[in-house]
Scaffold this active site. Structure first.
Site, mmCIF file in Angstrom:
data_model
loop_
_atom_site.group_PDB
_atom_site.id
_atom_site.type_symbol
_atom_site.label_atom_id
_atom_site.label_comp_id
_atom_site.label_asym_id
_atom_site.label_seq_id
_atom_site.Cartn_x
_atom_site.Cartn_y
_atom_site.Cartn_z
ATOM 1 N N GLU A 141 9.855 2.228 10.664
ATOM 2 C CA GLU A 141 10.830 3.302 10.459
ATOM 3 C C GLU A 141 10.055 4.604 10.506
ATOM 4 O O GLU A 141 9.258 4.884 9.616
ATOM 5 C CB GLU A 141 11.531 3.162 9.099
ATOM 6 C CG GLU A 141 12.497 2.016 9.006
ATOM 7 C CD GLU A 141 13.600 2.065 10.040
ATOM 8 O OE1 GLU A 141 13.889 3.161 10.578
ATOM 9 O OE2 GLU A 141 14.160 0.997 10.338
ATOM 10 N N GLU A 172 9.554 16.924 14.631
ATOM 11 C CA GLU A 172 9.882 16.749 13.218
ATOM 12 C C GLU A 172 8.958 17.624 12.378
ATOM 13 O O GLU A 172 7.748 17.609 12.569
ATOM 14 C CB GLU A 172 9.703 15.279 12.806
ATOM 15 C CG GLU A 172 10.124 15.041 11.369
ATOM 16 C CD GLU A 172 10.020 13.569 10.957
ATOM 17 O OE1 GLU A 172 8.957 12.956 11.195
ATOM 18 O OE2 GLU A 172 10.998 13.055 10.390
ATOM 19 N N CYS A 227 13.467 11.329 6.420
ATOM 20 C CA CYS A 227 13.519 11.006 7.860
ATOM 21 C C CYS A 227 14.893 11.322 8.391
ATOM 22 O O CYS A 227 15.073 11.587 9.565
ATOM 23 C CB CYS A 227 13.260 9.535 8.140
ATOM 24 S SG CYS A 227 12.306 8.697 6.937
ATOM 25 N N LYS A 272 0.879 -1.183 0.000
ATOM 26 C CA LYS A 272 0.000 0.000 0.000
ATOM 27 C C LYS A 272 0.912 1.228 0.000
ATOM 28 O O LYS A 272 1.465 1.614 1.026
ATOM 29 C CB LYS A 272 -0.875 -0.029 1.264
ATOM 30 C CG LYS A 272 -2.183 0.739 1.182
ATOM 31 C CD LYS A 272 -2.086 2.222 1.009
ATOM 32 C CE LYS A 272 -1.942 3.019 2.277
ATOM 33 N NZ LYS A 272 -1.837 4.479 2.025
HETATM 34 C C1 UN1 Z 1 14.729 8.725 4.405
HETATM 35 O O1 UN1 Z 1 15.447 9.446 5.106
HETATM 36 O O2 UN1 Z 1 13.512 8.948 4.352
HETATM 37 O O3 UN1 Z 1 20.147 8.053 3.587
HETATM 38 C C2 UN1 Z 1 15.343 7.647 3.589
HETATM 39 C C3 UN1 Z 1 19.399 8.643 2.825
HETATM 40 C C4 UN1 Z 1 18.673 7.872 1.730
HETATM 41 C C5 UN1 Z 1 17.441 7.230 2.256
HETATM 42 C C6 UN1 Z 1 16.672 8.123 3.169
HETATM 43 N N1 UN1 Z 1 19.559 6.901 1.161
HETATM 44 O O4 UN1 Z 1 19.202 9.822 2.953
#
Ligand code: UN1
Length: 493
Positions: A248, A383, A282, A174
């Site tokens: 995550e 955040e 993130c 999804k």
């Molecule tokens: C994310 O931060 O949402 O390390 C993923 C990074 C990428 C993946 C990020 N390779 O910033």
């Protein structure tokens, strides 16, 4: 107007009802990519049923044979890289050079997963008895529900889906409402690679669709990337239903800069970490912790460099920073910026939407820096998921690490220093799943463990071999060839 359908049992399957959502280009809201179904519980059920049926033969297929299909998928991602990057930029906004990188991460993950199918190691150990052998090996879990965010529409799903498939699981995916077109292409690629019908299914929709997936009794595992708020709700339900769940979630990642650092490198690092992907990672650098001796000079140089960032439609080759994902997110950023101002932080650049020129039709926000941010301020703690950087002054390395750790999240972190002792102390003391030395908080490589502690995760790591821990169960086998009953812990002691 293009109407997209769910992908169930290898067939593009029209929705049984009329509810749909629009997929809109965030850089130009007149540009509608298509309509996608908001899948109901029945549609989710049909996809899960297909995946359950497919599991019987897929899980028994020799793992290296599954790997051959994943390797082929890597080849097709490579062949379609340019085309898919344009599709991804159109639906989620980040510039083409970034979407190309996003796909490369999936290519790397595909080849890695393919290779790992010849190395799904178990282990053996001596038995405590004579004439008895002990061994253990990995088994697939069943049908996995994968729910992901839009900021990495191909890479992040690939981190979950490809290892899940390599291990012999089947999948119902999804995707986010903001990046469904990429998911459509993901399905096309896996089909062309030779994945049997039903092994991989896509259902589009909103939170209700995700919730139906979590609740479905045949779903044995949920792999989720998204907000901490939603992740915690999923974890609660998975706890009640006794399902495995890997999460995550958010981050509030800090870059520390010490006076002995290569300052130009640290400047480039924070610009990329804070404003790459418009701050919508993130792992984005949302806090900059500067040692007091360089505080003023670093900020001045940072402002100068930030004014040079070229904002615009990610499809244009000169664009360095694209739009934010949607109107709701733009409002959220505005909200946090207003709070930051009201709490006494000083905005030294940005702090508003961008509506001029190329940006007139999209959801654009200026790269924004607040200085004199203290650890009690909201902007230091929560955040935002946008191009907003909070700068805080530290008196020493210990103080900087303490500030970095003063946070509910623990995903990524970074220290710029020329001092090897300082680097190793930070590696030991920073509370985060990932620490970079002399590199920004973003830039994880596909074959290394990825994830965080505290409010970011629930103890799992994607990326590399650790993803294979998520998507397997253990079977332990004892073979007694003594011909007599040997009672463990009793007959041998
Ligand atoms: C994310 O931060 O949402 O390390 C993923 C990074 C990428 C993946 C990020 N390779 O910033």
């Amino acid at each position: 107007m293009t109407k997209f359908n769910n992908y169930i049992n290898g067939v593009l399957t029209p929705s049984v009802h009329a509810h749909t959502f629009q997929n809109v280009n965030p850089a130009d809201t007149d540009d509608i990519i298509g309509h996608f179904p908001i899948s109901s519980e029945q549609e989710v059920h049909a996809a899960v049923l297909a995946a359950s049926n497919a599991f019987i033969s897929w899980s028994k297929m020799p793992a290296p044979k599954r790997g051959d299909i994943l390797r082929k998928a890597g080849d097709i991602f490579t062949r379609r890289k340019e085309e898919l990057s344009a599709i991804m930029t159109r639906e989620m906004g980040k510039p083409l050079f970034e979407t190309l990188g996003d796909i490369q991460e999936a290519i790397d993950t595909a080849y890695y997963a393919a290779t790992e199918t010849r190395r799904l190691f178990g282990y053996t150990a001596p038995s405590e008895m004579d004439n008895k052998m002990n061994m253990s090996f990995r088994t697939p879990i069943g049908v996995c529900g994968i729910i992901t965010a839009w900021n990495f529409p191909i890479a992040v799903p690939s981190w979950k889906i490809l290892p899940a498939l390599a291990c012999g699981n089947t999948v119902v995916f999804k995707p986010s409402e903001d990046s469904p077109h990429s998911a459509h292409i993901f399905a096309e690629i896996l089909e062309e690679a030779g994945l049997p019908a039903g092994v991989f299914n896509v259902v589009y929709g909103d939170g209700s669709t995700g919730s139906a997936l979590v609740e479905n009794p045949a779903i044995k595992l949920i792999g989720f990337t998204g907000s901490t708020f939603t992740g915690k709700k999923i974890a609660e339900r998975c706890g009640a239903l006794n399902k495995k769940c890997s999460l995550e979630m958010g981050g509030k990642n800090a870059q520390i800069v010490m006076p002995d650092a290569n300052i130009d490198l640290a400047l480039d690092g924070v610009l990329w970490g804070a404003f790459g992907t418009t701050g919508q990672r993130c792992t984005a650098t949302s806090r900059l912790i500067l040692h007091k001796d360089i505080y003023d000079s670093f900020i001045n140089a940072l402002i100068t460099k930030t004014t040079q960032i070229k904002l615009g439609n990610g499809a244009h080759p000169n664009t360095q920073m694209g739009p934010v994902i949607n109107a709701k997110q733009l409002e959220k950023i505005q909200h946090y910026v207003a709070i930051a101002r009201s709490e006494g932080a000083t905005c030294v650049i940005g702090g508003d939407v961008e509506i001029s020129g190329d940006c007139a039709k999209g959801h654009f926000y200026k790269p924004t820096i607040f200085i004199d941010v203290t650890s009690d301020m909201t902007i230091f703690k929560e955040e935002i998921f946008g191009p907003v950087l909070a700068v805080t002054k530290a008196n020493s390395l210990d103080h900087a690490i303490e500030l970095a750790n003063n946070c509910d999240y623990g995903l990524s972190s970074s220290l710029f220093t020329g001092n090897v002792d300082a680097a190793f102390r930070a590696i030991r003391d920073i509370e985060a799943g990932i620490t970079y030395i002399n590199a920004p908080t973003i830039g994880a490589e596909a074959h290394m463990p990825f994830g965080g502690i505290k409010g970011t995760g629930n103890g799992h790591r994607e990326g590399g071999w650790t993803a294979f821990e998520i998507f397997t169960e253990w079977k332990t086998v004892y073979v007694d060839y003594s011909g007599s009953l040997q009672r463990a812990q009793i007959d041998n002691y």
